[in-house]
Scaffold this motif. Sequence first.
Motif, PDB file in Angstrom:
ATOM      1  N   SER A  73       2.334  19.335 -11.885  1.00 48.08           N
ATOM      2  CA  SER A  73       3.096  19.786 -10.723  1.00 48.08           C
ATOM      3  C   SER A  73       4.415  19.028 -10.596  1.00 48.08           C
ATOM      4  O   SER A  73       4.440  17.875 -10.150  1.00 48.08           O
ATOM      5  N   LYS A  74       5.493  19.659 -10.995  1.00 45.19           N
ATOM      6  CA  LYS A  74       6.824  19.076 -10.863  1.00 45.19           C
ATOM      7  C   LYS A  74       7.156  18.819  -9.397  1.00 45.19           C
ATOM      8  O   LYS A  74       7.697  17.774  -9.028  1.00 45.19           O
ATOM      9  N   GLU A  75       6.823  19.792  -8.532  1.00 47.09           N
ATOM     10  CA  GLU A  75       7.149  19.683  -7.106  1.00 47.09           C
ATOM     11  C   GLU A  75       6.376  18.530  -6.460  1.00 47.09           C
ATOM     12  O   GLU A  75       6.922  17.784  -5.639  1.00 47.09           O
ATOM     13  N   GLY A  76       5.099  18.388  -6.822  1.00 51.07           N
ATOM     14  CA  GLY A  76       4.293  17.306  -6.259  1.00 51.07           C
ATOM     15  C   GLY A  76       4.810  15.942  -6.687  1.00 51.07           C
ATOM     16  O   GLY A  76       4.832  14.988  -5.893  1.00 51.07           O
ATOM     17  N   ALA A  77       5.248  15.843  -7.945  1.00 55.42           N
ATOM     18  CA  ALA A  77       5.801  14.577  -8.432  1.00 55.42           C
ATOM     19  C   ALA A  77       7.108  14.251  -7.715  1.00 55.42           C
ATOM     20  O   ALA A  77       7.358  13.086  -7.357  1.00 55.42           O
ATOM     21  N   ALA A  78       7.935  15.267  -7.499  1.00 56.42           N
ATOM     22  CA  ALA A  78       9.198  15.060  -6.779  1.00 56.42           C
ATOM     23  C   ALA A  78       8.930  14.583  -5.353  1.00 56.42           C
ATOM     24  O   ALA A  78       9.625  13.693  -4.839  1.00 56.42           O
ATOM     25  N   LYS A  79       7.910  15.142  -4.726  1.00 55.66           N
ATOM     26  CA  LYS A  79       7.527  14.713  -3.372  1.00 55.66           C
ATOM     27  C   LYS A  79       7.109  13.244  -3.387  1.00 55.66           C
ATOM     28  O   LYS A  79       7.488  12.462  -2.497  1.00 55.66           O
ATOM     29  N   GLY A  80       6.343  12.854  -4.400  1.00 56.62           N
ATOM     30  CA  GLY A  80       5.933  11.456  -4.527  1.00 56.62           C
ATOM     31  C   GLY A  80       7.114  10.531  -4.741  1.00 56.62           C
ATOM     32  O   GLY A  80       7.140   9.413  -4.227  1.00 56.62           O
TER      33      GLY A  80
ATOM     34  N   SER B 245       0.805  -1.232   0.000  1.00 56.27           N
ATOM     35  CA  SER B 245       0.000   0.000   0.000  1.00 56.27           C
ATOM     36  C   SER B 245       0.834   1.276   0.000  1.00 56.27           C
ATOM     37  O   SER B 245       0.535   2.237  -0.726  1.00 56.27           O
ATOM     38  N   ALA B 246       1.891   1.335   0.805  1.00 55.65           N
ATOM     39  CA  ALA B 246       2.698   2.555   0.893  1.00 55.65           C
ATOM     40  C   ALA B 246       3.384   2.853  -0.441  1.00 55.65           C
ATOM     41  O   ALA B 246       3.478   4.020  -0.859  1.00 55.65           O
ATOM     42  N   ILE B 247       3.855   1.814  -1.112  1.00 48.83           N
ATOM     43  CA  ILE B 247       4.493   2.003  -2.422  1.00 48.83           C
ATOM     44  C   ILE B 247       3.474   2.507  -3.438  1.00 48.83           C
ATOM     45  O   ILE B 247       3.735   3.445  -4.196  1.00 48.83           O
ATOM     46  N   ILE B 248       2.278   1.888  -3.429  1.00 44.37           N
ATOM     47  CA  ILE B 248       1.229   2.301  -4.370  1.00 44.37           C
ATOM     48  C   ILE B 248       0.767   3.726  -4.072  1.00 44.37           C
ATOM     49  O   ILE B 248       0.540   4.529  -4.994  1.00 44.37           O
ATOM     50  N   ASP B 249       0.631   4.066  -2.802  1.00 40.92           N
ATOM     51  CA  ASP B 249       0.219   5.435  -2.430  1.00 40.92           C
ATOM     52  C   ASP B 249       1.218   6.470  -2.948  1.00 40.92           C
ATOM     53  O   ASP B 249       0.822   7.544  -3.429  1.00 40.92           O
ATOM     54  N   SER B 250       2.511   6.165  -2.856  1.00 43.46           N
ATOM     55  CA  SER B 250       3.517   7.103  -3.355  1.00 43.46           C
ATOM     56  C   SER B 250       3.443   7.210  -4.879  1.00 43.46           C
ATOM     57  O   SER B 250       3.618   8.299  -5.448  1.00 43.46           O
ATOM     58  N   TYR B 251       3.170   6.093  -5.537  1.00 36.28           N
ATOM     59  CA  TYR B 251       2.997   6.106  -6.991  1.00 36.28           C
ATOM     60  C   TYR B 251       1.811   6.994  -7.382  1.00 36.28           C
ATOM     61  O   TYR B 251       1.896   7.797  -8.327  1.00 36.28           O
ATOM     62  N   LEU B 252       0.698   6.840  -6.673  1.00 33.89           N
ATOM     63  CA  LEU B 252      -0.488   7.651  -6.965  1.00 33.89           C
ATOM     64  C   LEU B 252      -0.241   9.134  -6.711  1.00 33.89           C
ATOM     65  O   LEU B 252      -0.798   9.988  -7.407  1.00 33.89           O
ATOM     66  N   GLN B 253       0.607   9.441  -5.731  1.00 36.44           N
ATOM     67  CA  GLN B 253       0.997  10.828  -5.486  1.00 36.44           C
ATOM     68  C   GLN B 253       1.719  11.397  -6.716  1.00 36.44           C
ATOM     69  O   GLN B 253       1.439  12.516  -7.163  1.00 36.44           O
ATOM     70  N   ILE B 254       2.639  10.623  -7.277  1.00 38.46           N
ATOM     71  CA  ILE B 254       3.358  11.054  -8.482  1.00 38.46           C
ATOM     72  C   ILE B 254       2.378  11.223  -9.642  1.00 38.46           C
ATOM     73  O   ILE B 254       2.390  12.237 -10.350  1.00 38.46           O
TER      74      ILE B 254
END
Length: 213
Positions: free
Chosen positions: A93-100, A76-85
């Motif tokens: 959003s370049k910054e949001g993708a970098a955060k993901g 789940s944590a890996i998938i959540d970070s993927y969905l953030q990207i």
Amino acid sequence: MKKSIYVLVLSALFFTACKTDKKQAESNSMQPSEMNMKEADGHDHGDHDHDATMGEDSSKEERNIDATTQKNSATSAIIDSYLQIKNALVEDSKEGAAKGGTMMLTAFADFDMSQLNESQHKEYMEILDDAKEQAEHIVKSPIDHQREHFENLSVDVNDLIALLGTDKTLYQSKCPMAGEGKGAIWLSEYKEIKNPFFGSKMISCGSVEKQIN
């Protein structure tokens, strides 16, 4: 007699000086070209490094994974970070993708590999190595390069889900225009098409291929 010798000496000195000046002129005329070649060579190598990396990513062999139907919360944590990207790229959003990307590196670092059997471990390590590389590039790249690396990351996360399962309901969609016109997949938590490869330029380009869970 002395006058003839004097004339011969002067002629020889003049001839030698002309040859020296000619060689020097040829040497000077070559220097700018050589410098330009070195400068061009240096620039080409800089571009080649990134192109070579993307070429290797694009040409990687498909993994043969027998998809599991197991509902697994460990991913789940890996998938959540993927969905953030994915959602950040939808919003340009370049910054949001970098955060993901940073979130994904943390999620992989925290993942408990002790739960994996031998065959799963081998496949997982292949996915991990590539996904980490893509995430690292997403953290530090401009948005057009983030999207290029997201193409390969989507394959990695899709393979991870096939290998280990998920308890999330996801939709695998495909954009026919991405991947240099060859098409590319992405995963989403909702059925509505919101294209992360082109963002606001082509937000509705693509179609759902299948539902996971």
